[in-house]
Each structure stands twice: as structure tokens, then as C-alpha cells.
Design an enzyme around this catalytic site. Structure first.
Site, mmCIF file in Angstrom:
data_model
loop_
_atom_site.group_PDB
_atom_site.id
_atom_site.type_symbol
_atom_site.label_atom_id
_atom_site.label_comp_id
_atom_site.label_asym_id
_atom_site.label_seq_id
_atom_site.Cartn_x
_atom_site.Cartn_y
_atom_site.Cartn_z
ATOM 1 C CE LYS A 176 57.517 48.115 94.567
ATOM 2 N NZ LYS A 176 57.575 48.314 93.110
ATOM 3 C CD GLU A 251 49.077 33.590 97.705
ATOM 4 O OE1 GLU A 251 49.590 32.614 97.116
ATOM 5 O OE2 GLU A 251 48.224 33.477 98.597
ATOM 6 C CB CYS A 285 51.711 32.131 90.677
ATOM 7 S SG CYS A 285 52.068 33.842 90.859
ATOM 8 C CD GLU A 384 57.582 30.554 89.612
ATOM 9 O OE1 GLU A 384 58.258 31.321 90.316
ATOM 10 O OE2 GLU A 384 56.341 30.536 89.619
HETATM 11 C C1 UN1 Z 1 48.815 34.329 89.470
HETATM 12 O O1 UN1 Z 1 49.254 33.563 88.633
HETATM 13 O O2 UN1 Z 1 49.576 35.044 90.136
HETATM 14 O O3 UN1 Z 1 44.073 31.116 88.529
HETATM 15 C C2 UN1 Z 1 47.368 34.527 89.716
HETATM 16 C C3 UN1 Z 1 44.587 31.897 87.744
HETATM 17 C C4 UN1 Z 1 44.255 33.366 87.860
HETATM 18 C C5 UN1 Z 1 45.074 34.010 88.916
HETATM 19 C C6 UN1 Z 1 46.539 33.709 88.787
HETATM 20 N N1 UN1 Z 1 42.848 33.531 88.139
HETATM 21 O O4 UN1 Z 1 45.382 31.527 86.904
#
Ligand code: UN1
Length: 494
Positions: A176, A251, A285, A384
Site C-alpha cells: 500500500k 520506522e 526522517c 518532529e
Molecule cells: C527517510 O527519511 O525516511 O539517509 C529515509 C537518507 C535517505 C533515506 C531516508 N537515504 O536520508
């Protein structure tokens, strides 16, 4: 709606486009133009997708892993061939600048190549027995049907991270994609289809989390869900999956710091902070959302940072000279502006802080890169934001920097800029995070290493690297007794 492409569900190797289905559209956040329309999937659609995945599982499990790997290698090649086009789809649907749109696709190519090679490894262990003439080993087996629920910020990379790892391990998949980047998800599925992934092995159901997501989580035939997204949704995924005792891989968020020490190369750090904080409009993230600066270099560094931002361009993300594109959606813009308002009340605005208007800006969701000077403990310094907003915090020592860095609920990525090798290695020990960079920003993870975080960033899992194989497989322990007599562990102690 007539002019845009109408994408169907992908179930059992067929694209299904029921004329009466409810639909939704994705929109270019730089222009608000609609891009494509998708089926708003139902619980019944999920049921059929899971059934297709269940039916395809035995044959896919029985397919030798190196053969599964060669299909993934095909996918890597096809994705690489389509990189330019799909990179533009990423930029048009999600808003990151084109160099990053291409990077998003490249991350998938890298990961598919890596996982294709895993088809010739998938290592188990051999372990000595306490008894004679007995051989002990482990093998890795697939879990069955796994669900991949992915976010909009890496709309091709993260689906590839999850699906390539799931598939090489012998699982079948229900996918999804995030609703706002469903065309990116579709492009990835088309690559796997064209690479020769058999019908039913990979299925895609588009639609909302509340309908499609929940139906996936409630289905007892789905043995694992891998989810990347916000911490609140992650918590709901975890709780809901408890009913069917699924394995849950999460995550979630980050509040990732750069520690800038007084002995750092400030020019190097300047490039790193700009890329870490404002790359992908801060919507990673792993984005650098806190800059923790030693007081001895605070004024100088902040002055240089603000000066550089004065020359930083925000605009059309397809234009190669643009530093930062729009944020991804109206919802994102609203949430970030609320945090900026909060920041104005609890901290000192040093740069930006506005929605950009006039010309191209009026067509999309453009915000100025924003810097607040704040003390540790304000909400903007701890929560965040997921946008181009950097909190800068002054500290008097390395120890204080570490205390501040660790005093948040998240622990995904972290970084220290210093020329002192002892301090760099101490930071590796001291920072509570799944990833620590030395003299590089908090973003830029490579696919052959584990990716994930501590504390509320997840529930202890990792993706990418060989860690992904551990996530997506069951370990079977095998005892082969070739003594031709009954031997009793723990009892035959002589
Ligand atoms: C994410 O922010 O969900 O290290 C992944 C990084 C990328 C992956 C980020 N290669 O910023």
C-alpha cells in the site's frame, strides 16, 4: 479527472480498474496540477490481494533464491533505464528537487542490486552440538504474506527497500503506497511486473490507511507488516497488529541533531547543515532538525549560515538550479506553518518563517527555509516538524551537547562535526541514535548498511543491509542426528 491517467489496483498479476470504484487523485505540490487517479481500495480488495499473495506463496518460496535474485537484478536494470523518467515523476508528485528525485530512484536501483546478490547468500549458521554425531544448523525461511506500507517522502526508494528485501527472502507482498505519491508506487510495481515477478507475488492496493491499511492489519493471513511513517500512526499499527500477532517492523520519526564543536571545519559543516536541514524540504526522517553549537563558534557559524541562506533558491523543483522545492502537500504546509507560529512564540526567529507568495509560489506549497534560535526544551526543539525548520541551540561543552542531543523521544540519526578523533569516537558511543555520522550531515544512508533507530523511532527493527533479511525471514533451526541412536540433550551429559 478525464485528462489524467487512471491507474488500477494490481492483484494477482492483473491491473483492475472497476469503472464504478471510488477514486482519488494525486497532485503536483509545486503547481497543484492533478497527476493521476487511483482506485480507493476497499476491504474486499485487500481480501482479494491477500488471497492472491497466499496462493502465489508456495511457488515463490520454492523458487531458488538465486533465481529470485535474477528477477530482482532485471528490476534493477529496468529501474535504471527508467531513472530519468521516474525521477521526474518523483519530483512532480512529491516536490523534492530533481537531483533528489533521481537520487530516490537510484537508491532503489542500488538496493535491488544489493538484494539480488543476497539471493546467493541468505546465510544461515552451523553450530556445534553438545552430542556426538549430531549436526546443527539454521536456515532462513520466508514468513509468507507480508505487507509493505510506505510513506510519501521517499516514494520509490522506500517501497524498493521493503519489497526487494521481502521478495528475495521468498515472501509474497501486499503493497500500500502513500496515497499522495501513489503514481511513484505504481511505477515501482510496473518495474517489478516487467522484470518477471510472477502473478500474485506482488500486489498493490491503493487507498486510505483507515480502509486499506486497517484491512491489511486485521487480516490474519498477513504475517508481517513493515511500516514507515509517523510515530502516532506507527503506534496504531503496532496495537492493531497485536490481535493477529503479526511481526511489526516500524520506522518512525526523528529529531536528528548535528553537534557542531568548536574545532570543526566550519565551511564543511555549513554545506552539511544546509543539505541536512533543507534537502527534501526537511521532509526526511533523517533530516537535520537540530543544530547544537558550541558557544565559541556560535555567532560566527550562525552568521555564515544566514548569509548562505540569503543566496539559497526556493522554486521549481524541476529546475536544476533550485535549492529547495515545495513541501509535499497542503496538509504538510499547514502543519509546518503551525509549528512556525509556535516557534515565534517560544523562540527567536532568525531566518525565514513565512509562506512564500507571488509568481510560481502562488501555485504551490512553498515555504522559506526557516531557522529558530532556541533553548533546549521548547516544543520546536523537541518535536518532529518534518519540514524546512531548523532549531539552533547554543551549548557550552561537548557533554552538554550530548545531553541535549539525547533528551528527545526519538533516536534515528545524529552527527558530529569535529577534528578531534577522540571526541568523534566518544560521540559514536554517547549519542542515542541508530545512526551516527562523523563530519557529514544526518542524511545520506547507504543501502548496504542497516537503517533504523532507537527509542520512539521504532520497535527495534532495522531495514536495508543484511539486517533487512533478518527482518523478513524466519529462522529455522535444524538438528540432524546421524548417530543412529536416541541421544538426549541435557540428559546424556557424559
Ligand atoms: C527517510 O527519511 O525516511 O539517509 C529515509 C537518507 C535517505 C533515506 C531516508 N537515504 O536520508
Amino acid at each position: 479527472m478525464a485528462s489524467v491517467e487512471r491507474v488500477g489496483l494490481f492483484i494477482g498479476g492483473r491491473w483492475e480498474n472497476p469503472p464504478a470504484a471510488r477514486r482519488f487523485e494525486t497532485v503536483n505540490p509545486a503547481t497543484r496540477e492533478p497527476l493521476a487517479s487511483f482506485v480507493a481500495g476497499t476491504a474486499a480488495d485487500v481480501d482479494r490481494a491477500v488471497t492472491a499473495a497466499v496462493q502465489a506463496f508456495p511457488a515463490w518460496k520454492a523458487t531458488p533464491a538465486p533465481k529470485r535474485g535474477s528477477i530482482l537484478l532485471n528490476a534493477a536494470r529496468i529501474l535504471a533505464e527508467r531513472k530519468e523518467r521516474i525521477g521526474r515523476v518523483v519530483t512532480r508528485e512529491m516536490g523534492k528537487v530533481i537531483s533528489e528525485g533521481l537520487g530516490d530512484v537510484q537508491e532503489g536501483v542500488d538496493f535491488l542490486q544489493y538484494m539480488a546478490g543476497e539471493g546467493r547468500r541468505l546465510f544461515g549458521e552451523t553450530v556445534p552440538s553438545e552430542l556426538r554425531h549430531k549436526f546443527c544448523l539454521t536456515v532462513r525461511q520466508p514468513k509468507g504474506v507480508v505487507a509493505c506500507i510506505t510513506p510519501w517522502n521517499f516514494p520509490t526508494a522506500i517501497p524498493n527497500w521493503k519489497m526487494a528485501a521481502a521478495l528475495i527472502s521468498g515472501n509474497t507482498v501486499v503493497f500500500k503506497p502513500a496515497s499522495s505519491t501513489a503514481l511513484c508506487g505504481t511505477e515501482v510495481v510496473r518495474v517489478y511486473e516487467d522484470a518477471g515477478v510472477p502473478p500474485g507475488v506482488l500486489n498493490m492496493v491503493t487507498g486510505s490507511g483507515g480502509v486499506v491499511g486497517e484491512a491489511i492489519l486485521d487480516d490474519p493471513r498477513v504475517r508481517m507488516v513493515s511500516f514507515t511513517g509517523g510515530v502516532e500512526t506507527g503506534r496504531q499499527v503496532y496495537v492493531r497488529s497485536a490481535q493477529t500477532l503479526k511481526k511489526v517492523h516500524l520506522e518512525l520519526g526523528g529529531k536528528n541533531p548535528i553537534l557542531l564543536m568548536e574545532d570543526a571545519d566550519l565551511g564543511l559543516a555549513l554545506d552539511g547543515v544546509l543539505f541536512g536541514a533543507f534537502g527534501t524540504s526537511g521532509q526526511r526522517c533523517t533530516a537535520t532538525s537540530r543544530l547544537i553549537v558550541h558557544e565559541k563558534v556560535y555567532d560566527e557559524f550562525l552568521g555564515r549560515l544566514v548569509e548562505r541562506l540569503g543566496r539559497f533558491t526556493v522554486g521549481d523543483p524541476l529546475d536544476l538550479s533550485t535549492g529547495m522545492g515545495p513541501v509535499a502537500s497542503a496538509d504538510q504546509e499547514k502543519k509546518i506553518l503551525e509549528y512556525i507560529d509556535l516557534g515565534r512564540s517560544e523562540a527567536t526567529l532568525r531566518y525565514g518563517g513565512t509562506k512564500l507568495t507571488g509568481g510560481v509560489y502562488d501555485r504551490g506549497y512553498f515555504l522559506a527555509p526557516t531557522i529558530f534560535e532556541t533553548r533546549h526544551g521548547t516544543r520546536i526543539s523537541k518535536e518532529e516538524i518534518f519540514g524546512p525548520v531548523l532549531s539552533v541551540i547554543k551549548v557550552g561543552s561537548y557533554d552538554e551537547a550530548v545531553r541535549v542531543a539525547n533528551d528527545v523521544e526519538y533516536g534515528l540519526s545524529s552527527s558530529i562535526y569535529t577534528r578531534d578523533v577522540n571526541r568523534a569516537f566518544r560521540a559514536v558511543d554517547d549519542l542515542e541514535a541508530g545512526i551516527t555520522y562523523v563530519n557529514a550531515p544526518t542524511i545520506g544512508a547507504e543501502v548496504q548498511l542497516p537503517f533504523g533507530g532507537v527509542k520512539n523511532t521504532g520497535n527495534g527493527g532495522r531495514e536495508a543491509g543484511t539486517a533487512a533479511i533478518e527482518e523478513f525471514t524466519e529462522v529455522k533451526t535444524v538438528y540432524v542426528d546421524f548417530s543412529a541412536k536416541l541421544q538426549k540433550a541435557q540428559i546424556d551429559t557424559e
